[in-house]
Scaffold this motif. Sequence first.
Motif, mmCIF file in Angstrom:
data_model
loop_
_atom_site.group_PDB
_atom_site.id
_atom_site.type_symbol
_atom_site.label_atom_id
_atom_site.label_comp_id
_atom_site.label_asym_id
_atom_site.label_seq_id
_atom_site.Cartn_x
_atom_site.Cartn_y
_atom_site.Cartn_z
ATOM 1 N N ALA A 515 0.766 -1.115 0.181
ATOM 2 C CA ALA A 515 0.041 0.064 0.011
ATOM 3 C C ALA A 515 0.708 1.501 0.066
ATOM 4 C CB ALA A 515 -1.009 -0.107 1.034
ATOM 5 N N ALA A 516 2.032 1.178 0.676
ATOM 6 C CA ALA A 516 2.902 2.262 0.551
ATOM 7 C C ALA A 516 3.303 2.714 -0.898
ATOM 8 C CB ALA A 516 4.235 1.999 1.354
ATOM 9 N N GLU A 517 3.403 1.846 -1.721
ATOM 10 C CA GLU A 517 3.782 2.221 -3.086
ATOM 11 C C GLU A 517 2.491 3.241 -3.705
ATOM 12 O OE1 GLU A 517 4.460 -1.041 -5.096
ATOM 13 O OE2 GLU A 517 6.202 -1.664 -3.989
ATOM 14 N N ASP A 518 1.078 2.807 -3.509
ATOM 15 C CA ASP A 518 0.272 3.696 -3.912
ATOM 16 C C ASP A 518 -0.543 4.500 -2.905
ATOM 17 O OD1 ASP A 518 0.231 2.047 -6.045
ATOM 18 O OD2 ASP A 518 -0.584 0.407 -5.522
ATOM 19 N N ALA A 519 0.356 4.951 -1.803
ATOM 20 C CA ALA A 519 -0.300 5.718 -0.741
ATOM 21 C C ALA A 519 -0.647 7.073 -1.312
ATOM 22 C CB ALA A 519 0.677 6.021 0.103
ATOM 23 N N SER A 520 -1.930 7.646 -0.918
ATOM 24 C CA SER A 520 -2.499 8.985 -1.275
ATOM 25 C C SER A 520 -1.414 10.167 -0.454
ATOM 26 C CB SER A 520 -3.966 9.029 -0.802
ATOM 27 O OG SER A 520 -4.304 10.427 -1.056
ATOM 28 N N SER A 521 -1.483 11.166 -1.460
ATOM 29 C CA SER A 521 -0.632 12.342 -0.705
ATOM 30 C C SER A 521 -1.517 13.118 0.157
ATOM 31 C CB SER A 521 -0.033 13.113 -1.948
ATOM 32 O OG SER A 521 -1.141 13.454 -2.845
ATOM 33 N N GLU A 522 -2.737 12.987 -0.104
ATOM 34 C CA GLU A 522 -3.852 13.569 0.789
ATOM 35 C C GLU A 522 -4.148 12.716 2.025
ATOM 36 O OE1 GLU A 522 -5.003 16.674 0.289
ATOM 37 O OE2 GLU A 522 -3.980 16.868 -1.721
ATOM 38 N N CYS A 523 -4.135 13.390 3.039
ATOM 39 C CA CYS A 523 -4.364 12.628 4.247
ATOM 40 C C CYS A 523 -5.872 12.871 4.884
ATOM 41 C CB CYS A 523 -3.625 13.112 5.614
ATOM 42 S SG CYS A 523 -3.507 12.246 6.928
ATOM 43 N N ASP A 524 -6.497 11.657 4.872
ATOM 44 C CA ASP A 524 -7.890 11.433 5.129
ATOM 45 C C ASP A 524 -8.098 11.378 6.795
ATOM 46 O OD1 ASP A 524 -10.729 11.142 4.590
ATOM 47 O OD2 ASP A 524 -10.323 9.225 5.756
ATOM 48 N N LYS A 525 -9.146 12.012 7.644
ATOM 49 C CA LYS A 525 -9.080 11.912 8.921
ATOM 50 C C LYS A 525 -9.342 10.358 9.521
ATOM 51 C CE LYS A 525 -11.769 13.844 12.574
ATOM 52 N NZ LYS A 525 -12.855 14.835 13.420
ATOM 53 N N LYS A 526 -10.143 9.509 8.736
ATOM 54 C CA LYS A 526 -10.418 8.405 9.062
ATOM 55 C C LYS A 526 -9.102 7.129 8.656
ATOM 56 C CE LYS A 526 -14.301 4.987 9.172
ATOM 57 N NZ LYS A 526 -15.793 4.663 8.814
ATOM 58 N N TYR A 527 -8.908 7.493 7.430
ATOM 59 C CA TYR A 527 -7.783 6.364 6.895
ATOM 60 C C TYR A 527 -6.442 6.804 6.592
ATOM 61 C CZ TYR A 527 -12.536 4.602 5.929
ATOM 62 O OH TYR A 527 -13.750 4.047 6.061
ATOM 63 N N GLY A 528 -6.035 7.967 7.061
ATOM 64 C CA GLY A 528 -4.854 8.733 6.996
ATOM 65 C C GLY A 528 -4.689 8.613 5.432
ATOM 66 N N PHE A 529 -3.224 7.929 5.268
ATOM 67 C CA PHE A 529 -2.566 8.088 3.743
ATOM 68 C C PHE A 529 -3.202 6.567 3.090
ATOM 69 C CE2 PHE A 529 0.162 10.979 5.972
ATOM 70 C CZ PHE A 529 -0.087 12.078 5.053
ATOM 71 N N LEU A 530 -3.719 5.759 3.790
ATOM 72 C CA LEU A 530 -4.437 4.551 3.170
ATOM 73 C C LEU A 530 -5.780 4.538 2.714
ATOM 74 C CD1 LEU A 530 -2.728 2.019 5.913
ATOM 75 C CD2 LEU A 530 -1.685 2.715 3.706
ATOM 76 N N ASN A 531 -6.326 3.854 1.891
ATOM 77 C CA ASN A 531 -7.465 3.911 1.493
ATOM 78 C C ASN A 531 -8.210 2.805 2.396
ATOM 79 O OD1 ASN A 531 -7.415 1.080 0.381
ATOM 80 N ND2 ASN A 531 -6.325 2.274 -1.198
ATOM 81 N N GLN A 532 -9.771 3.075 2.245
ATOM 82 C CA GLN A 532 -10.554 2.229 3.107
ATOM 83 C C GLN A 532 -10.497 0.611 2.768
ATOM 84 O OE1 GLN A 532 -14.765 3.391 2.541
ATOM 85 N NE2 GLN A 532 -15.552 1.891 3.886
ATOM 86 N N VAL A 533 -10.164 0.319 1.655
ATOM 87 C CA VAL A 533 -10.068 -1.031 1.382
ATOM 88 C C VAL A 533 -8.908 -1.766 2.175
ATOM 89 C CG1 VAL A 533 -9.343 -2.759 -0.331
ATOM 90 C CG2 VAL A 533 -10.954 -0.996 -0.895
ATOM 91 N N VAL A 534 -7.767 -0.987 2.312
ATOM 92 C CA VAL A 534 -6.446 -1.574 2.850
ATOM 93 C C VAL A 534 -6.882 -1.421 4.584
ATOM 94 C CG1 VAL A 534 -4.236 -1.012 3.700
ATOM 95 C CG2 VAL A 534 -5.057 -0.580 1.263
ATOM 96 N N MET A 535 -7.596 -0.447 4.953
ATOM 97 C CA MET A 535 -7.726 -0.387 6.277
ATOM 98 C C MET A 535 -8.812 -1.571 6.777
ATOM 99 S SD MET A 535 -5.733 1.650 7.884
ATOM 100 C CE MET A 535 -6.528 1.896 9.289
ATOM 101 N N ASP A 536 -9.789 -1.702 5.959
ATOM 102 C CA ASP A 536 -10.755 -2.764 6.225
ATOM 103 C C ASP A 536 -10.353 -4.138 6.130
ATOM 104 O OD1 ASP A 536 -12.798 -0.922 6.724
ATOM 105 O OD2 ASP A 536 -13.575 -1.062 4.502
ATOM 106 N N THR A 537 -9.326 -4.567 5.119
ATOM 107 C CA THR A 537 -8.613 -5.815 5.044
ATOM 108 C C THR A 537 -8.100 -6.008 6.366
ATOM 109 O OG1 THR A 537 -8.569 -5.525 2.754
ATOM 110 C CG2 THR A 537 -6.999 -7.001 3.675
ATOM 111 N N ILE A 538 -7.118 -4.917 6.873
ATOM 112 C CA ILE A 538 -6.221 -5.125 7.878
ATOM 113 C C ILE A 538 -7.080 -5.441 9.067
ATOM 114 C CG2 ILE A 538 -4.527 -4.011 9.448
ATOM 115 C CD1 ILE A 538 -3.589 -2.505 7.106
ATOM 116 N N HIS A 539 -8.254 -4.747 9.204
ATOM 117 C CA HIS A 539 -9.136 -5.008 10.435
ATOM 118 C C HIS A 539 -9.793 -6.420 10.337
ATOM 119 C CE1 HIS A 539 -12.325 -4.153 13.527
ATOM 120 N NE2 HIS A 539 -11.700 -3.143 13.609
ATOM 121 N N GLU A 540 -9.949 -6.811 9.215
ATOM 122 C CA GLU A 540 -10.439 -8.405 9.233
ATOM 123 C C GLU A 540 -9.471 -9.265 9.347
ATOM 124 O OE1 GLU A 540 -13.695 -9.428 8.571
ATOM 125 O OE2 GLU A 540 -14.354 -7.420 8.618
ATOM 126 N N ARG A 541 -8.128 -9.121 8.862
ATOM 127 C CA ARG A 541 -7.203 -9.970 9.343
ATOM 128 C C ARG A 541 -6.995 -10.072 10.790
ATOM 129 N NH1 ARG A 541 -4.302 -14.455 9.318
ATOM 130 N NH2 ARG A 541 -2.298 -14.070 10.070
#
Length: 578
Positions: A515-541
């Motif tokens: 995910a670091a290779e495709d990390a966003s340059s914009e920082c989101d309050k909920k997901y930071g520099f990651l997207n929702q798919v990555v964070m949800d996947t980590i949570h399920e793992r």
Amino acid sequence: QPPPTPRRAAAAMTGGGSFREQAGLRLSSGFRSLRSQGLLCDMTLSSGSEQCLAHQVVMAAMSKPLRDHILATSKGQASPSPELTAPPQRLDVKLGNASLGDKAVQALVEHVYGENSESSTEDMADLSAALELGALEADKLAEGVQALQSQGLLCDVLLSAGGEHIPAHQAVLASASSALRRLIVDGMGELSLTGSEKSKEPASHTLELELRGVESADAVKVLLDHLYGRDMDTWSDKMLSAEACRDVLHLASELRLPSLQDQGMKWSRNCKQASVQSEAPAESAAAEGASKLPVVEEAAEEEEAEEEEEAAEEEEEEAEEEEEAGEDADAQDAERQQAEEAARVFLSLRQMKFNSKDAPPEPPMAGAVEAAEAAGELYTRHDTNFLGKLVQLFWERPVWLGAALKKAPALGTTTDPDRLTRLLPFVAYQWKDGPWQNAYARLGWDPREEPEEATNLQVIDFRDKHFRGEGKSLAKEVAEGTEDVFFKKAPTLRSQLYQLVDIEDEFVQSMLESAAEDASSECDKKYGFLNQVVMDTIHERLQVKSADLRTKASKRQERTAPKRGARGSLPQRKRARV
């Protein structure tokens, strides 16, 4: 006739009074603070089932019968130092008998400490008369502790300077200065007596405190006279050396004693004036003797005149240098005051919200150690070393959750929570929300603008499905400092924070690398520099990993549990034959 209540006595003591009365008020206030925290109490007074903590030095100073009893119990005890004639031992004293009222002992102790209390009883009045307490007067406490210290009685700390060891009482020093209180607690820690609660217990060994940067024994004696409330005029009559004046000012500044600092400044000025006055008569006598020498040649007279002129010029230069030195001292004082005011900003931890447009709080310009020293928060060399390690940790990794920080190897196996709370504001600030919620970030560093370094340091709020429904009752609090920050054990809280970088799981770490290779340059309050798919996947793992950890723990427990019906230690086959 019963003695006046503590409230009336205290009221009588607030109307001005002598230096000794004011010292008594200051001492009693400090002792009350120590007793309220159970700090350095080395005596228990009891009657029936009622018990009250107290300090031997206070009770011995106020009551002659109690002093005689305490000293009698210490008689024959081996002294750790020749300067200490009767070091205190932990003592339990039973007063009267079971017929005393429930509040008699409590009322008596509150009366001695000058606490406002409405629990005065006739039993307390009888006890007060038996112990010869009488009326509570401001100067009686000061006189009592002074007498004990002068004779080295019940002293349990030695202050070392100039080759001398001067006895004192831990409770008196701790009540007068928070910096000295910290020194004493740290000294007990070096004797392996501190812990979460043990720091409140009196030391079983006499402490010896060596004050940094102090070489004059007279300066330490001045300090003790000030803390014990003795009249400082006796030192004004004596001419302190320049070294002693310098050490007095150093101690007053380090221990934050403004009145002693003012007195030290006066002594220092008097010392300089006396030095100048002593040089003037010697120069005058030399000039007078020179004028009586026979003048043989005119050249000799001219040479003498030139020497006098040069001497006058040197005097003027010395006067100018002294004036400049005074101006430099004033400038240094002003700079020191400015540094102290600037350092006060760091006395409390500052926080930020994710949506704030402000820049993060800046670090101290002079450096963390210098700012903490200017603010008076570095009490011992342990504080200085600890702060240096904190600075290094936050330079190596700019964001830490509190639980992970306490487990950092650089800070040692045990971290003093009070020291961490006191020194952390000089190094870091805290995020209240967002991708780094509850985490501490290095002062001046904004993770919202650092995607490469800040992504792996984001915080995930993991909510285990195991605690839903009936599982809510299974959630339990864990002791501070024992949280698992690496997800090596199943969570014990319904909501538990982890930093992504700390989670020991190959799948999670591989996802973060991808995910670091495709990390966003914009920082989101909920997901930071990651997207929702990555964070949800980590949570399920982590949900799967938590369930797996619980299953393994349950199987281990079944294997170690004794089998139902097993009797004795004989094999099952032999028991069947019988």
